[in-house]
Scaffold this motif. Structure first.
Motif, PDB file in Angstrom:
ATOM      1  N   MET A 166       0.854  -1.195   0.000  1.00 46.14           N
ATOM      2  CA  MET A 166       0.000   0.000   0.000  1.00 46.14           C
ATOM      3  C   MET A 166       0.888   1.243   0.000  1.00 46.14           C
ATOM      4  O   MET A 166       1.907   1.273   0.695  1.00 46.14           O
ATOM      5  CB  MET A 166      -0.907   0.004   1.234  1.00 46.14           C
ATOM      6  N   SER A 167       0.520   2.270  -0.724  1.00 45.48           N
ATOM      7  CA  SER A 167       1.301   3.498  -0.811  1.00 45.48           C
ATOM      8  C   SER A 167       1.322   4.219   0.524  1.00 45.48           C
ATOM      9  O   SER A 167       0.322   4.291   1.247  1.00 45.48           O
ATOM     10  CB  SER A 167       0.712   4.406  -1.891  1.00 45.48           C
ATOM     11  N   VAL A 168       2.482   4.769   0.842  1.00 49.96           N
ATOM     12  CA  VAL A 168       2.644   5.500   2.098  1.00 49.96           C
ATOM     13  C   VAL A 168       2.344   6.989   1.907  1.00 49.96           C
ATOM     14  O   VAL A 168       2.370   7.755   2.869  1.00 49.96           O
ATOM     15  CB  VAL A 168       4.081   5.303   2.628  1.00 49.96           C
ATOM     16  N   LEU A 169       2.037   7.396   0.673  1.00 50.24           N
ATOM     17  CA  LEU A 169       1.819   8.807   0.362  1.00 50.24           C
ATOM     18  C   LEU A 169       0.756   9.463   1.239  1.00 50.24           C
ATOM     19  O   LEU A 169       0.963  10.588   1.724  1.00 50.24           O
ATOM     20  CB  LEU A 169       1.473   8.974  -1.116  1.00 50.24           C
ATOM     21  N   PRO A 170      -0.411   8.833   1.476  1.00 50.17           N
ATOM     22  CA  PRO A 170      -1.410   9.485   2.348  1.00 50.17           C
ATOM     23  C   PRO A 170      -0.878   9.772   3.744  1.00 50.17           C
ATOM     24  O   PRO A 170      -1.155  10.843   4.319  1.00 50.17           O
ATOM     25  CB  PRO A 170      -2.558   8.469   2.389  1.00 50.17           C
ATOM     26  N   LEU A 171      -0.102   8.846   4.308  1.00 48.59           N
ATOM     27  CA  LEU A 171       0.458   9.058   5.640  1.00 48.59           C
ATOM     28  C   LEU A 171       1.515  10.157   5.612  1.00 48.59           C
ATOM     29  O   LEU A 171       1.616  10.954   6.559  1.00 48.59           O
ATOM     30  CB  LEU A 171       1.056   7.753   6.164  1.00 48.59           C
ATOM     31  N   VAL A 172       2.285  10.233   4.536  1.00 51.61           N
ATOM     32  CA  VAL A 172       3.281  11.293   4.395  1.00 51.61           C
ATOM     33  C   VAL A 172       2.599  12.657   4.323  1.00 51.61           C
ATOM     34  O   VAL A 172       3.024  13.622   4.976  1.00 51.61           O
ATOM     35  CB  VAL A 172       4.132  11.061   3.124  1.00 51.61           C
ATOM     36  N   PRO A 225       8.778  22.728   8.419  1.00 45.61           N
ATOM     37  CA  PRO A 225       8.898  22.091   7.102  1.00 45.61           C
ATOM     38  C   PRO A 225      10.016  21.049   7.052  1.00 45.61           C
ATOM     39  O   PRO A 225       9.855  20.000   6.412  1.00 45.61           O
ATOM     40  CB  PRO A 225       9.202  23.271   6.169  1.00 45.61           C
ATOM     41  N   LEU A 226      11.134  21.319   7.731  1.00 42.51           N
ATOM     42  CA  LEU A 226      12.211  20.336   7.763  1.00 42.51           C
ATOM     43  C   LEU A 226      11.769  19.068   8.483  1.00 42.51           C
ATOM     44  O   LEU A 226      12.099  17.952   8.066  1.00 42.51           O
ATOM     45  CB  LEU A 226      13.446  20.924   8.451  1.00 42.51           C
ATOM     46  N   ALA A 227      11.015  19.243   9.560  1.00 47.64           N
ATOM     47  CA  ALA A 227      10.505  18.078  10.289  1.00 47.64           C
ATOM     48  C   ALA A 227       9.536  17.288   9.423  1.00 47.64           C
ATOM     49  O   ALA A 227       9.575  16.044   9.397  1.00 47.64           O
ATOM     50  CB  ALA A 227       9.816  18.525  11.577  1.00 47.64           C
ATOM     51  N   GLY A 228       8.675  17.990   8.695  1.00 48.73           N
ATOM     52  CA  GLY A 228       7.741  17.310   7.799  1.00 48.73           C
ATOM     53  C   GLY A 228       8.463  16.531   6.711  1.00 48.73           C
ATOM     54  O   GLY A 228       8.087  15.402   6.371  1.00 48.73           O
ATOM     55  N   GLY A 286       9.996  13.454   0.939  1.00 52.70           N
ATOM     56  CA  GLY A 286      10.490  14.638   1.629  1.00 52.70           C
ATOM     57  C   GLY A 286       9.889  15.917   1.071  1.00 52.70           C
ATOM     58  O   GLY A 286       9.531  16.835   1.813  1.00 52.70           O
ATOM     59  N   LEU A 287       9.766  15.974  -0.250  1.00 50.59           N
ATOM     60  CA  LEU A 287       9.170  17.153  -0.886  1.00 50.59           C
ATOM     61  C   LEU A 287       7.696  17.301  -0.517  1.00 50.59           C
ATOM     62  O   LEU A 287       7.225  18.408  -0.218  1.00 50.59           O
ATOM     63  CB  LEU A 287       9.314  17.055  -2.406  1.00 50.59           C
ATOM     64  N   ALA A 310       3.930  20.711   5.086  1.00 52.13           N
ATOM     65  CA  ALA A 310       4.185  21.301   6.400  1.00 52.13           C
ATOM     66  C   ALA A 310       4.353  22.815   6.294  1.00 52.13           C
ATOM     67  O   ALA A 310       3.856  23.567   7.146  1.00 52.13           O
ATOM     68  CB  ALA A 310       5.430  20.674   7.025  1.00 52.13           C
ATOM     69  N   LEU A 311       5.029  23.273   5.248  1.00 51.92           N
ATOM     70  CA  LEU A 311       5.218  24.717   5.060  1.00 51.92           C
ATOM     71  C   LEU A 311       3.885  25.420   4.857  1.00 51.92           C
ATOM     72  O   LEU A 311       3.632  26.498   5.415  1.00 51.92           O
ATOM     73  CB  LEU A 311       6.140  24.973   3.870  1.00 51.92           C
TER      74      LEU A 311
END
Length: 203
Positions: free
Chosen positions: A1-7, A79-82, A102-103, A109-110
């Motif tokens: 499953m893609s992790v994109l939603p959690l990211v 943003p760095l933490a995100g 990361g992007l 986050a920003l």
């Protein structure tokens, strides 16, 4: 499953309270609630640091003007933490590249940080401190709730975060004029005080 939603969800939440995100994810992984949490976030030193900083933010975030100073100092940190959390999640799952995650995490986050900081500046134009406390508590509960929800329903949590982000940006556009008026009034008061001190002269 893609992790994109959690990211995406962790990125949005990091823009509001990055330390809470790191602390919650680490605890969820440590207690076995989720297998999607990287070991790095579960390390004792990471959890302790996140816990201490979360307590500091909990206090600073509820004091008028102090919250805005705190937000300014975290314009880069959140943003760095995100981005960091997003890259860790991607590296752990292997379903998304670290750079892409990361992007996504950092940019989300920003954006959410901009909404939070701008809203706080608008709230600080009001002389009473109650609104700051209420808004801060709502943010804390919102981050805790959405990160917990994302552990079990990542896609639904990501949709909720997207709606909140877009709504927040729209509200921020309407608040910009109020923020500008507040900044102009504050600059005018400072100038009046300087002029008054010059007129009075030394004792």
């Amino acid at each position: 499953m893609s992790v994109l939603p959690l990211v995406f969800t962790s990125g949005w939440a990091s823009g509001v309270n990055a330390y809470a995100v790191v602390l919650l994810l680490g605890l969820f992984g440590l207690t076995g609630v989720s297998d999607d949490v990287p070991q790095t976030l579960q390390r004792p030193e990471v959890l302790i640091a996140a816990g201490v900083l979360f307590l500091l933010e909990t206090v600073a975030d509820k004091i008028p003007y102090v919250d805005s100073v705190w937000d300014s100092a975290h314009t880069v940190i959140r943003p760095l933490a995100g981005a960091w959390v997003g890259a860790l999640l991607a590296g752990h799952s292997g379903s998304l590249s670290d750079v892409a995650a990361g992007l996504v995490g950092g940019s989300t986050a920003l954006a959410s940080h901009a909404v939070k900081a701008g809203t706080r500046m608008a709230v600080n134009t009001s002389p009473e401190p109650v609104s700051n406390i209420v808004l801060s508590l709502a943010e804390d509960l919102g981050v805790g709730g959405i990160v917990s929800f994302a552990m079990f329903h990542p896609e639904a949590a990501a949709i909720i975060c997207a709606v909140l982000l877009v709504s927040g940006l729209v509200v921020l556009v309407f608040l910009i004029s109020r923020i500008r008026r507040f900044l102009r009034r504050r600059a005018q008061r400072l100038e009046e005080r300087r002029m008054a001190s010059r007129i009075q002269g030394p004792p």
